[in-house]
Design a protein around this motif. Structure first.
Motif, PDB file in Angstrom:
ATOM      1  N   ARG A  75       0.847  -1.201   0.000  1.00 51.91           N
ATOM      2  CA  ARG A  75       0.000   0.000   0.000  1.00 51.91           C
ATOM      3  C   ARG A  75       0.882   1.251   0.000  1.00 51.91           C
ATOM      4  NH1 ARG A  75      -0.916   2.175   4.905  1.00 51.91           N
ATOM      5  NH2 ARG A  75      -2.677   3.561   5.300  1.00 51.91           N
ATOM      6  N   ARG A  76       1.922   1.213   0.805  1.00 51.33           N
ATOM      7  CA  ARG A  76       2.855   2.347   0.884  1.00 51.33           C
ATOM      8  C   ARG A  76       3.612   2.498  -0.440  1.00 51.33           C
ATOM      9  NH1 ARG A  76       6.158   1.704   6.219  1.00 51.33           N
ATOM     10  NH2 ARG A  76       4.220   2.403   7.189  1.00 51.33           N
ATOM     11  N   GLY A  77       4.093   1.388  -0.963  1.00 50.13           N
ATOM     12  CA  GLY A  77       4.904   1.452  -2.193  1.00 50.13           C
ATOM     13  C   GLY A  77       4.091   1.841  -3.414  1.00 50.13           C
ATOM     14  N   LEU A  78       2.851   1.405  -3.471  1.00 50.18           N
ATOM     15  CA  LEU A  78       2.009   1.680  -4.635  1.00 50.18           C
ATOM     16  C   LEU A  78       1.281   3.005  -4.508  1.00 50.18           C
ATOM     17  CD1 LEU A  78       0.535  -1.921  -5.037  1.00 50.18           C
ATOM     18  CD2 LEU A  78       2.048  -0.776  -6.677  1.00 50.18           C
ATOM     19  N   GLY A  79       1.280   3.587  -3.311  1.00 49.16           N
ATOM     20  CA  GLY A  79       0.569   4.847  -3.103  1.00 49.16           C
ATOM     21  C   GLY A  79      -0.936   4.685  -3.250  1.00 49.16           C
ATOM     22  N   LEU A  80      -1.444   3.517  -2.852  1.00 48.14           N
ATOM     23  CA  LEU A  80      -2.874   3.236  -2.974  1.00 48.14           C
ATOM     24  C   LEU A  80      -3.489   3.087  -1.588  1.00 48.14           C
ATOM     25  CD1 LEU A  80      -2.770   0.464  -5.744  1.00 48.14           C
ATOM     26  CD2 LEU A  80      -3.446   2.852  -6.057  1.00 48.14           C
ATOM     27  N   LYS A  81      -4.799   3.176  -1.524  1.00 49.96           N
ATOM     28  CA  LYS A  81      -5.529   2.831  -0.302  1.00 49.96           C
ATOM     29  C   LYS A  81      -5.512   1.313  -0.141  1.00 49.96           C
ATOM     30  CE  LYS A  81      -7.122   6.913   0.932  1.00 49.96           C
ATOM     31  NZ  LYS A  81      -6.615   7.527   2.171  1.00 49.96           N
ATOM     32  N   SER A  82      -5.603   0.854   1.098  1.00 49.14           N
ATOM     33  CA  SER A  82      -5.576  -0.590   1.317  1.00 49.14           C
ATOM     34  C   SER A  82      -6.721  -1.291   0.571  1.00 49.14           C
ATOM     35  CB  SER A  82      -5.629  -0.914   2.813  1.00 49.14           C
ATOM     36  OG  SER A  82      -6.638  -0.176   3.458  1.00 49.14           O
ATOM     37  N   GLN A  83      -7.879  -0.638   0.507  1.00 50.24           N
ATOM     38  CA  GLN A  83      -9.004  -1.230  -0.229  1.00 50.24           C
ATOM     39  C   GLN A  83      -8.666  -1.394  -1.706  1.00 50.24           C
ATOM     40  OE1 GLN A  83     -12.023  -2.104   1.259  1.00 50.24           O
ATOM     41  NE2 GLN A  83     -12.668  -2.990  -0.698  1.00 50.24           N
ATOM     42  N   GLU A  84      -7.931  -0.420  -2.264  1.00 49.98           N
ATOM     43  CA  GLU A  84      -7.571  -0.493  -3.683  1.00 49.98           C
ATOM     44  C   GLU A  84      -6.578  -1.625  -3.933  1.00 49.98           C
ATOM     45  OE1 GLU A  84      -7.868   4.090  -5.201  1.00 49.98           O
ATOM     46  OE2 GLU A  84      -6.231   3.629  -3.832  1.00 49.98           O
ATOM     47  N   VAL A  85      -5.614  -1.808  -3.021  1.00 46.25           N
ATOM     48  CA  VAL A  85      -4.669  -2.917  -3.184  1.00 46.25           C
ATOM     49  C   VAL A  85      -5.434  -4.240  -3.122  1.00 46.25           C
ATOM     50  CG1 VAL A  85      -2.585  -4.033  -2.311  1.00 46.25           C
ATOM     51  CG2 VAL A  85      -2.834  -1.557  -2.100  1.00 46.25           C
ATOM     52  N   LEU A  86      -6.359  -4.331  -2.166  1.00 47.89           N
ATOM     53  CA  LEU A  86      -7.145  -5.556  -2.028  1.00 47.89           C
ATOM     54  C   LEU A  86      -7.920  -5.859  -3.310  1.00 47.89           C
ATOM     55  CD1 LEU A  86      -8.429  -4.954   1.601  1.00 47.89           C
ATOM     56  CD2 LEU A  86      -7.271  -7.038   0.859  1.00 47.89           C
ATOM     57  N   GLU A  87      -8.565  -4.850  -3.843  1.00 41.76           N
ATOM     58  CA  GLU A  87      -9.426  -5.078  -5.007  1.00 41.76           C
ATOM     59  C   GLU A  87      -8.629  -5.321  -6.278  1.00 41.76           C
ATOM     60  OE1 GLU A  87     -13.203  -2.422  -3.396  1.00 41.76           O
ATOM     61  OE2 GLU A  87     -12.039  -1.705  -5.106  1.00 41.76           O
ATOM     62  N   ARG A  88      -7.521  -4.592  -6.452  1.00 39.24           N
ATOM     63  CA  ARG A  88      -6.796  -4.683  -7.723  1.00 39.24           C
ATOM     64  C   ARG A  88      -5.857  -5.878  -7.791  1.00 39.24           C
ATOM     65  NH1 ARG A  88      -4.658   1.442  -9.092  1.00 39.24           N
ATOM     66  NH2 ARG A  88      -6.591   2.513  -8.552  1.00 39.24           N
ATOM     67  N   HIS A  89      -5.211  -6.186  -6.669  1.00 37.29           N
ATOM     68  CA  HIS A  89      -4.066  -7.099  -6.754  1.00 37.29           C
ATOM     69  C   HIS A  89      -4.183  -8.389  -5.950  1.00 37.29           C
ATOM     70  CE1 HIS A  89      -1.985  -4.165  -9.086  1.00 37.29           C
ATOM     71  NE2 HIS A  89      -1.962  -3.274  -8.122  1.00 37.29           N
ATOM     72  N   LEU A  90      -5.193  -8.517  -5.099  1.00 42.54           N
ATOM     73  CA  LEU A  90      -5.219  -9.677  -4.204  1.00 42.54           C
ATOM     74  C   LEU A  90      -6.488 -10.501  -4.373  1.00 42.54           C
ATOM     75  CD1 LEU A  90      -3.821  -8.030  -0.956  1.00 42.54           C
ATOM     76  CD2 LEU A  90      -2.575  -9.038  -2.845  1.00 42.54           C
TER      77      LEU A  90
END
Ligand code: SF4
Ligand code: SF4
Length: 243
Positions: A50-65
């Motif tokens: 989340r820190r490295g991608l500059g995204l919200k945790s919800q966005e990391v969850l939805e896009r990548h996991l």
């Protein structure tokens, strides 16, 4: 086995034992290992992605996991979603696009770390040799300690080990059968830090869940502390302790 959530196989490396390995863009196998693996993403991994991608945790969850259930423990496990060609979505021709914040499993490879809860926590490192991984043919003597330092693994291991008491909780008996609301609580307390910050920031959070107001304030200011607060909040939800 928190580092992978799976049974590990490989040749055990004793502390101080020397092996030879190097990974670099000059190898013909460069980037090929960032594919066809369902890599686990642990809570601290997501914090760093989340820190490295500059995204919200919800966005990391939805896009990548993607969500899975560990077949042995029943715990919800998150894994990196692969693209249509079976590659990690974060790999680029120049290597890992999120290298400074890559997950623990990527840093540990081509070794694997298995742990048992303590105190003290016991750990074992294993060689994960694959014929296609040419790094094993390189002349670069290392010990496990060298590799851990070289790959910046210390904060990952410390954060993962801090969760062992939850994953191996004394009130847990065998495989857990999570209800949908409990899976939601696991995601909220351990992975979706932005949403958990909203919950912890509510005026009634401290008295309702029995946390000292100062601890909550400190956690709201620092992600690593927020993750520990999420862990303890989740323990109350799953095992009805504290509060
Ligand atoms: S040396 Fe091994 S770890 Fe490095 S890129 Fe090649 S296959 Fe991957
Ligand atoms: S996160 Fe980075 S190092 Fe890990 S599999 Fe994806 S591209 Fe490779």
């Amino acid at each position: 086995m928190i580092e992978t959530g799976e049974q590990l196989a490989g040749q055990r490396l004793a502390p101080g034992q020397v092996f030879s390995f190097a990974c670099h863009p000059g190898l013909a196998c460069f980037n090929t290992c960032c594919a066809n693996k369902r890599l686990p993403v642990l809570p601290y991994d997501l914090l760093r992605l989340r820190r490295g991608l500059g995204l919200k945790s919800q966005e990391v969850l939805e896009r990548h996991l993607e969500l899975d259930l560990d077949p042995v423990s029943g715990w919800p496990v998150l894994r990196l979603k692969l693209d249509q060609e079976g590659r990690c979505p974060l790999v680029s021709p120049a290597g890992c696009a999120v290298y400074a914040h890559r997950p623990a499993a990527c840093r540990t490879y081509p070794l694997a770390r298995a742990v048992a809860p303590g105190p003290p926590v016991k750990e074992v490192f294993l060689r994960q040799e694959a014929p296609a991984c040419l790094g094993w043919q390189e002349d670069r003597p290392l010990t496990v300690g060298d590799w851990v330092a070289d790959q910046g693994l210390e904060p990952y291991q410390a954060a993962n080990d801090a969760l062992l008491g939850l994953f191996f909780h004394p009130r847990r008996r065998g495989r857990l059968e999570f209800q949908p609301a409990q899976i939601h609580a696991v995601i909220l307390g351990l992975y979706n830090l932005d949403l958990f910050r909203s919950l912890a920031g509510q005026a009634d959070f401290s008295p309702r869940f029995g946390f000292a107001p100062q601890r909550v304030q400190e956690a709201l200011a620092r992600d690593e502390d927020l993750l520990l607060l999420g862990r303890d909040w989740l323990e109350r939800q799953l095992f009805a302790v504290g509060g």
